[in-house]
Design an enzyme around this catalytic site. Structure first.
Site, PDB file in Angstrom:
ATOM      1  N   HIS A 208       1.013  -1.114  -0.443  1.00 20.51           N
ATOM      2  CA  HIS A 208       0.060   0.235  -0.227  1.00 20.51           C
ATOM      3  C   HIS A 208       0.794   1.209  -0.325  1.00 20.51           C
ATOM      4  CE1 HIS A 208       1.219  -0.195   4.125  1.00 20.51           C
ATOM      5  NE2 HIS A 208       0.630   1.175   4.422  1.00 20.51           N
TER       6      HIS A 208
HETATM    7  C1  UD1 Z   1      -1.812   5.808   6.444  1.00 21.21           C
HETATM    8  C2  UD1 Z   1      -1.154   6.248   6.749  1.00 21.21           C
HETATM    9  C3  UD1 Z   1       0.208   4.818   6.758  1.00 21.21           C
HETATM   10  C4  UD1 Z   1      -0.559   3.161   7.094  1.00 21.21           C
HETATM   11  C5  UD1 Z   1      -1.700   3.744   6.757  1.00 21.21           C
HETATM   12  C6  UD1 Z   1      -2.397   2.173   6.972  1.00 21.21           C
HETATM   13  C7  UD1 Z   1      -0.396   8.194   6.468  1.00 21.21           C
HETATM   14  C8  UD1 Z   1       0.277   9.209   6.337  1.00 21.21           C
HETATM   15  N1  UD1 Z   1      -0.467   7.173   6.126  1.00 21.21           N
HETATM   16  O1  UD1 Z   1      -1.648   5.513   4.832  1.00 21.21           O
HETATM   17  O2  UD1 Z   1       1.595   5.184   8.129  1.00 21.21           O
HETATM   18  O3  UD1 Z   1       0.453   2.398   6.896  1.00 21.21           O
HETATM   19  O4  UD1 Z   1      -2.174   4.178   6.583  1.00 21.21           O
HETATM   20  O5  UD1 Z   1      -3.278   1.261   6.448  1.00 21.21           O
HETATM   21  O6  UD1 Z   1      -1.097   8.725   7.453  1.00 21.21           O
HETATM   22  N2  UD1 Z   1      -9.163   5.098   1.793  1.00 21.21           N
HETATM   23  C9  UD1 Z   1     -10.717   4.738   2.251  1.00 21.21           C
HETATM   24  N3  UD1 Z   1     -11.382   4.054   2.861  1.00 21.21           N
HETATM   25  C10 UD1 Z   1     -10.475   4.710   4.441  1.00 21.21           C
HETATM   26  C11 UD1 Z   1      -9.304   5.142   4.582  1.00 21.21           C
HETATM   27  C12 UD1 Z   1      -8.762   5.251   3.096  1.00 21.21           C
HETATM   28  O7  UD1 Z   1     -11.329   3.990   0.920  1.00 21.21           O
HETATM   29  O8  UD1 Z   1     -11.222   3.585   5.698  1.00 21.21           O
HETATM   30  C13 UD1 Z   1      -8.474   5.459   0.547  1.00 21.21           C
HETATM   31  C14 UD1 Z   1      -8.376   7.139   0.562  1.00 21.21           C
HETATM   32  O9  UD1 Z   1      -9.473   7.074  -0.822  1.00 21.21           O
HETATM   33  C15 UD1 Z   1      -7.469   7.382   0.357  1.00 21.21           C
HETATM   34  C16 UD1 Z   1      -6.749   6.633   0.426  1.00 21.21           C
HETATM   35  O10 UD1 Z   1      -7.440   5.401   0.418  1.00 21.21           O
HETATM   36  O11 UD1 Z   1      -7.505   8.992  -0.416  1.00 21.21           O
HETATM   37  C17 UD1 Z   1      -5.819   6.832   1.060  1.00 21.21           C
HETATM   38  O12 UD1 Z   1      -5.331   6.607   2.915  1.00 21.21           O
HETATM   39  P1  UD1 Z   1      -4.580   7.675   3.779  1.00 21.21           P
HETATM   40  O13 UD1 Z   1      -5.534   7.854   4.688  1.00 21.21           O
HETATM   41  O14 UD1 Z   1      -4.557   9.095   3.195  1.00 21.21           O
HETATM   42  O15 UD1 Z   1      -3.139   6.995   3.814  1.00 21.21           O
HETATM   43  P2  UD1 Z   1      -3.066   5.536   3.842  1.00 21.21           P
HETATM   44  O16 UD1 Z   1      -2.591   5.046   2.436  1.00 21.21           O
HETATM   45  O17 UD1 Z   1      -4.095   4.562   4.314  1.00 21.21           O
END
Ligand code: UD1
Length: 369
Positions: A208
């Site tokens: 991821h």
């Molecule tokens: C975040 C953490 C990362 C951790 C990861 C575990 C930061 C900078 N990064 O990254 O360190 O390893 O979580 O999962 O804090 N999304 C959904 N549903 C959700 C959450 C996210 O659909 O419940 C999608 C959204 O489109 C979002 C993307 O996933 O833009 C990424 O989510 P985000 O919270 O920005 O960062 P992670 O890649 O999950």
């Protein structure tokens, strides 16, 4: 009056670090009131709710509901939402864990209000500033008051950055506390039967990191390797929402044809798969530690790690995330070239109890026997 402590969770890897802390603070419930604040950084049920149930975490006392956005948007929204909570609840201590945006945002909000901050999993450094988590770690450690550390490298890094020794506590790894707690349930879980995979005959994959999944050529190259691996071992690949979206966006769905692609799994299910896997292929932070504890070979598709002890003592191996390097590492495992690892010191299932004692005695000045 009881001392109020707020612990912050936001994203998936936070829940397993706060759950054992909550249990540990519960032993002192005459002296402390421990409350959980959920920022809502992760909001899908499978990225959040299921973990509360499985880890026996209580409902968050406060839910900030910030959701996704750019880093600046997400960090700023968390700060705006957390500030009134701090003003109203007046905690004696704010506990932040790990390195996600919620960690930094809440640490910054609290210290500016004069509320002491404890950072759990402090001091880890990948020395790669292109990782958003590295910025979060450095910035959080620059402003926190108390530093709870999982491995010796964390102590060295903090000392080098000028943190006084008396604020640093090498306590072990609370994420391993959760693992130890959940292991009996995981061993009994039926997910392996449900998926039709046999112990030692499948590989668990998680990807991821932006550096691996946000660029079409990079992601395509890794999916090609997984498609090849699927000819030898069943490849079980729970997809993080970010990865799922990237695969759709870049039109790479076809590569998953022979792969057992799943939605994000719950904690116990995932652990149940990991314990009987032949090996694990990942770019996660925490999975490097979990596989080291379990003695399962782990290929980490990154050039750096903030958790060097997993490579020095454990079963973790860094592999350049380029297709040929990953192929070579898989071939070596296939030939039986495997290291037996050791569990790092203090990764014994009792880290959170040590943290709770230190918090009460040292940070809050409450007498504990
Ligand atoms: C975040 C953490 C990362 C951790 C990861 C575990 C930061 C900078 N990064 O990254 O360190 O390893 O979580 O999962 O804090 N999304 C959904 N549903 C959700 C959450 C996210 O659909 O419940 C999608 C959204 O489109 C979002 C993307 O996933 O833009 C990424 O989510 P985000 O919270 O920005 O960062 P992670 O890649 O999950």
């Amino acid at each position: 009056m009881k001392a109020r402590i707020l612990s912050v969770v936001g994203a998936r890897p936070n829940y397993m670090k706060v759950a054992p802390l909550h249990r540990a603070f519960a032993r002192y419930n005459c002296q402390v009131e421990h409350l959980i604040v959920h920022t809502g950084q992760h909001y899908d049920a499978e990225m959040s709710e299921i973990f509360f149930a499985e880890l026996e975490l209580p409902e968050p006392a406060v839910f900030l509901g910030v959701g996704s956005g750019t880093h600046a948007q997400q960090t700023a929204r968390i700060m705006l939402a957390f500030e009134p909570v701090c003003l109203e609840m007046r905690p004696r201590l704010v506990v932040v864990v790990g390195d996600v945006n919620s960690t930094l945002a809440c640490a910054l909000t609290a210290v500016k209000l004069g509320i002491p901050v404890a950072h759990v999993e402090a001091g880890l450094r990948s020395f790669d500033r292109t990782m958003p988590e590295e910025i979060n770690r450095i910035a959080t450690d620059a402003i926190a008051d108390y530093f709870f550390v999982t491995e010796p490298s964390g102590v060295e890094n903090l000392r080098r950055e000028g943190v006084p020794a008396e604020r640093i506590f090498l306590v072990g790894n609370p994420m391993i506390d959760s693992l130890v707690h959940a292991l009996p349930k995981a061993r009994q879980h039926r997910i392996r039967e449900q998926l039709g995979v046999r112990p030692g005959q499948y590989v668990v994959v998680t990807l991821h990191r932006p550096s691996n999944v946000d660029h079409p050529e990079q992601l395509r190259g890794l999916l090609e390797v997984l498609a090849e691996l699927a000819q030898w071992r069943t490849v079980v690949f729970p997809l993080h929402p970010r990865t799922q979206q990237a695969i759709e966006r870049f039109g790479l769905r076809d590569y998953l044809r022979h792969i057992c692609a799943l939605p994000p799994l719950g904690y116990v299910e995932f652990l149940a798969l990991m314990v009987e896997a032949d090996f694990v292929l990942t770019d996660s932070g925490g999975i490097q530690e979990e596989t080291t504890y379990l003695g399962i070979p782990c290929l980490t598709l990154r050039t750096t790690t903030e958790r060097p002890i997993t490579c020095q003592l454990g079963t973790n191996q860094l592999v350049r995330p380029e297709p040929d390097a990953v192929r070579a590492a898989i071939d070596a495992l296939r030939r039986g070239e495997r290291r037996s690892g050791q569990v790092p010191p203090l990764w014994d299932g009792h880290a959170a109890e040590r943290i709770a004692q230190i918090v009460l005695h040292h940070c809050l000045g409450v007498a504990v026997e």
